[in-house]
Design a protein around this motif. Sequence first.
Motif, PDB file in Angstrom:
ATOM      1  N   ALA A  25       0.869  -1.165  -0.179  1.00  0.00           N
ATOM      2  CA  ALA A  25       0.057  -0.021   0.043  1.00  0.00           C
ATOM      3  C   ALA A  25       0.716   1.228  -0.068  1.00  0.00           C
ATOM      4  CB  ALA A  25      -0.909   0.009   1.301  1.00  0.00           C
ATOM      5  N   GLY A  26       2.280   0.978   0.542  1.00  0.00           N
ATOM      6  CA  GLY A  26       2.886   2.349   0.468  1.00  0.00           C
ATOM      7  C   GLY A  26       2.765   2.832   1.865  1.00  0.00           C
ATOM      8  N   SER A  27       3.787   3.993   2.465  1.00  0.00           N
ATOM      9  CA  SER A  27       3.894   4.601   3.637  1.00  0.00           C
ATOM     10  C   SER A  27       4.390   5.984   3.391  1.00  0.00           C
ATOM     11  CB  SER A  27       4.706   3.645   4.590  1.00  0.00           C
ATOM     12  OG  SER A  27       5.889   3.622   3.971  1.00  0.00           O
ATOM     13  N   ASN A  86       7.651   6.471   3.784  1.00  0.00           N
ATOM     14  CA  ASN A  86       8.825   6.360   2.915  1.00  0.00           C
ATOM     15  C   ASN A  86       8.702   5.652   1.982  1.00  0.00           C
ATOM     16  OD1 ASN A  86      10.124   8.308   4.992  1.00  0.00           O
ATOM     17  ND2 ASN A  86      10.487   6.084   6.409  1.00  0.00           N
ATOM     18  N   TYR A  87       7.907   5.009   1.478  1.00  0.00           N
ATOM     19  CA  TYR A  87       7.702   4.144   0.381  1.00  0.00           C
ATOM     20  C   TYR A  87       6.312   4.455  -0.577  1.00  0.00           C
ATOM     21  CZ  TYR A  87      11.289   1.325   2.395  1.00  0.00           C
ATOM     22  OH  TYR A  87      12.352   0.692   2.898  1.00  0.00           O
ATOM     23  N   ASN A  88       6.651   4.382  -1.827  1.00  0.00           N
ATOM     24  CA  ASN A  88       5.404   4.426  -2.700  1.00  0.00           C
ATOM     25  C   ASN A  88       4.850   3.107  -2.753  1.00  0.00           C
ATOM     26  OD1 ASN A  88       6.062   7.419  -3.929  1.00  0.00           O
ATOM     27  ND2 ASN A  88       7.978   6.203  -4.933  1.00  0.00           N
ATOM     28  N   ALA A  89       3.248   3.114  -3.259  1.00  0.00           N
ATOM     29  CA  ALA A  89       2.755   2.025  -3.464  1.00  0.00           C
ATOM     30  C   ALA A  89       3.281   1.196  -4.580  1.00  0.00           C
ATOM     31  CB  ALA A  89       1.198   2.294  -3.508  1.00  0.00           C
ATOM     32  N   ALA A  90       3.234  -0.018  -4.503  1.00  0.00           N
ATOM     33  CA  ALA A  90       3.586  -0.876  -5.635  1.00  0.00           C
ATOM     34  C   ALA A  90       3.083  -2.064  -5.696  1.00  0.00           C
ATOM     35  CB  ALA A  90       5.142  -1.215  -5.447  1.00  0.00           C
ATOM     36  N   GLU A  91       3.269  -2.877  -6.770  1.00  0.00           N
ATOM     37  CA  GLU A  91       2.723  -4.136  -7.132  1.00  0.00           C
ATOM     38  C   GLU A  91       3.390  -4.829  -7.988  1.00  0.00           C
ATOM     39  OE1 GLU A  91      -0.198  -4.113 -10.619  1.00  0.00           O
ATOM     40  OE2 GLU A  91      -1.065  -2.764  -8.925  1.00  0.00           O
ATOM     41  N   SER A  92       3.193  -6.129  -7.923  1.00  0.00           N
ATOM     42  CA  SER A  92       4.016  -7.278  -8.839  1.00  0.00           C
ATOM     43  C   SER A  92       3.362  -7.197 -10.136  1.00  0.00           C
ATOM     44  CB  SER A  92       3.624  -8.655  -8.007  1.00  0.00           C
ATOM     45  OG  SER A  92       2.358  -9.090  -8.198  1.00  0.00           O
ATOM     46  N   ALA A  93       4.215  -8.013 -10.823  1.00  0.00           N
ATOM     47  CA  ALA A  93       3.799  -8.119 -12.289  1.00  0.00           C
ATOM     48  C   ALA A  93       2.613  -9.301 -12.189  1.00  0.00           C
ATOM     49  CB  ALA A  93       4.916  -9.158 -13.048  1.00  0.00           C
ATOM     50  N   PRO A  94       1.715  -9.241 -12.928  1.00  0.00           N
ATOM     51  CA  PRO A  94       0.397 -10.021 -13.008  1.00  0.00           C
ATOM     52  C   PRO A  94       0.974 -11.718 -13.208  1.00  0.00           C
ATOM     53  CG  PRO A  94       0.286  -9.002 -15.071  1.00  0.00           C
ATOM     54  CD  PRO A  94       1.374  -8.471 -14.196  1.00  0.00           C
ATOM     55  N   VAL A  95       0.164 -12.415 -12.568  1.00  0.00           N
ATOM     56  CA  VAL A  95       0.027 -13.706 -12.724  1.00  0.00           C
ATOM     57  C   VAL A  95      -1.313 -14.115 -12.990  1.00  0.00           C
ATOM     58  CG1 VAL A  95       0.470 -16.178 -11.548  1.00  0.00           C
ATOM     59  CG2 VAL A  95       1.967 -14.295 -10.977  1.00  0.00           C
ATOM     60  N   THR A  96      -1.387 -14.968 -14.248  1.00  0.00           N
ATOM     61  CA  THR A  96      -2.600 -15.616 -14.775  1.00  0.00           C
ATOM     62  C   THR A  96      -2.998 -16.851 -14.421  1.00  0.00           C
ATOM     63  OG1 THR A  96      -2.528 -14.217 -16.578  1.00  0.00           O
ATOM     64  CG2 THR A  96      -4.069 -16.095 -16.744  1.00  0.00           C
ATOM     65  N   ILE A  97      -4.262 -17.008 -13.574  1.00  0.00           N
ATOM     66  CA  ILE A  97      -4.457 -18.548 -13.135  1.00  0.00           C
ATOM     67  C   ILE A  97      -5.612 -18.794 -14.227  1.00  0.00           C
ATOM     68  CG2 ILE A  97      -5.567 -19.674 -11.216  1.00  0.00           C
ATOM     69  CD1 ILE A  97      -2.736 -18.516 -10.867  1.00  0.00           C
ATOM     70  N   THR A  98      -5.677 -19.946 -14.469  1.00  0.00           N
ATOM     71  CA  THR A  98      -6.718 -20.634 -15.440  1.00  0.00           C
ATOM     72  C   THR A  98      -7.386 -21.492 -14.583  1.00  0.00           C
ATOM     73  OG1 THR A  98      -5.420 -19.999 -17.364  1.00  0.00           O
ATOM     74  CG2 THR A  98      -7.249 -21.394 -17.739  1.00  0.00           C
ATOM     75  N   VAL A  99      -8.624 -21.585 -14.679  1.00  0.00           N
ATOM     76  CA  VAL A  99      -9.513 -22.583 -13.947  1.00  0.00           C
ATOM     77  C   VAL A  99     -10.179 -23.279 -15.246  1.00  0.00           C
ATOM     78  CG1 VAL A  99     -11.215 -23.263 -12.363  1.00  0.00           C
ATOM     79  CG2 VAL A  99      -9.829 -21.116 -12.003  1.00  0.00           C
ATOM     80  N   LEU A 100     -10.045 -24.701 -15.318  1.00  0.00           N
ATOM     81  CA  LEU A 100     -10.672 -25.395 -16.282  1.00  0.00           C
ATOM     82  C   LEU A 100     -11.780 -26.091 -15.879  1.00  0.00           C
ATOM     83  CD1 LEU A 100      -7.381 -27.301 -17.643  1.00  0.00           C
ATOM     84  CD2 LEU A 100      -8.505 -25.169 -18.538  1.00  0.00           C
ATOM     85  N   LYS A 101     -12.793 -26.279 -16.647  1.00  0.00           N
ATOM     86  CA  LYS A 101     -13.961 -27.305 -16.580  1.00  0.00           C
ATOM     87  C   LYS A 101     -13.571 -28.662 -15.758  1.00  0.00           C
ATOM     88  CE  LYS A 101     -17.540 -24.595 -19.366  1.00  0.00           C
ATOM     89  NZ  LYS A 101     -18.463 -24.851 -20.383  1.00  0.00           N
ATOM     90  N   VAL A 102     -14.506 -28.965 -14.917  1.00  0.00           N
ATOM     91  CA  VAL A 102     -14.264 -30.311 -14.519  1.00  0.00           C
ATOM     92  C   VAL A 102     -14.976 -31.449 -15.548  1.00  0.00           C
ATOM     93  CG1 VAL A 102     -15.932 -30.568 -12.730  1.00  0.00           C
ATOM     94  CG2 VAL A 102     -14.153 -31.959 -12.602  1.00  0.00           C
TER      95      VAL A 102
END
Length: 325
Positions: A283-285, A287-303
């Motif tokens: 979230a930032g503070s 002394n620090y800027n807010a930051a986020e990671s590179a996105p990760v894609t999650i795929t949910v397949l039909k069962v």
Amino acid sequence: FEDGGSGTASVSLLDVGAYPVTVSADIPNYEPIVDKVVSTYTVNNGIITVSVTNESATYPYTGALTVTASVGGDYTVKVGTYSADIVIGPGGGSYLLVIPTMDAGVYDISVNGTVENYEPVDTGKIGTYTVHQGFIKEFDLVANATTITYGDTVSLTSNVEVYEGGTASGTVTYYLDGVAVEGNVLSGLDVGTYTVVAKYSGDPNIGDDETDPVTITVVKATPVVSLSADKEEIVYGDSVALTGSVVPSDAGAVTYWVNGSEVNSNVLSGLGAGTYTVVAKVAGSANYNAAESAPVTITVLKVTPVVSLSADKEEIVYGDSVTLT
């Protein structure tokens, strides 16, 4: 003389000493007088008057003082431990004595001398010679950076230059917003603006001084946030464990977001079939800027479900029924 009396005789300049006074006379009707000693004429030592001007100088410059004597001759002038022999011409007069560079302080002046036919000159303390503290010619403060990111350091250097002939022996101390700091490296500064000066002190010959201020600006740092998932493709009904981290570690807590919405756990479960974008955020503070990671894609397949079928009878007579399960 007529009928007795007194008279005056001029005597030329004589050296110091005692001289017999004789009288000779040839007067009619009287016995002659030949070189009769009648008294003693004494010439005592003369008195020499000496004076000096009470001059001053500023370190490291030379100075001068004027020595005046009523009688010409050889004299020795002492200023503190400095000694100089001077000659004042016949008839007396003044001598301008140049004093070399001396440390700051107040020095006694005395004059000694011996001139024939005069009392010896030994003035003792006859005046003072003052050397004032000098000044720094140039005093600069340099920072290797004036804008830094939180967590970085600033190295300070200073240059003390005195006037020719002088030597700087004082101490330079750095002050951050008016408070002395140890050494010349500034570290651990929170985000904000700071004023730094260097001060010079402790030199008996050069007065205290300080530099013009230098402004140091500390800006927020941007942390690096990383995210990984134990599986990036699952079948509906499975779960995904997320691992997030932030560097530096004091930048804040890591939170997880799925398709723009925060989730309260690092384990994703109950996801319907589809594709999801997951990021970790800080979230930032102060002394620090807010930051986020590179996105990760999650795929949910039909069962694919497993369908089973059974019948209570697999062979019947016409008219009977079969129950399927």
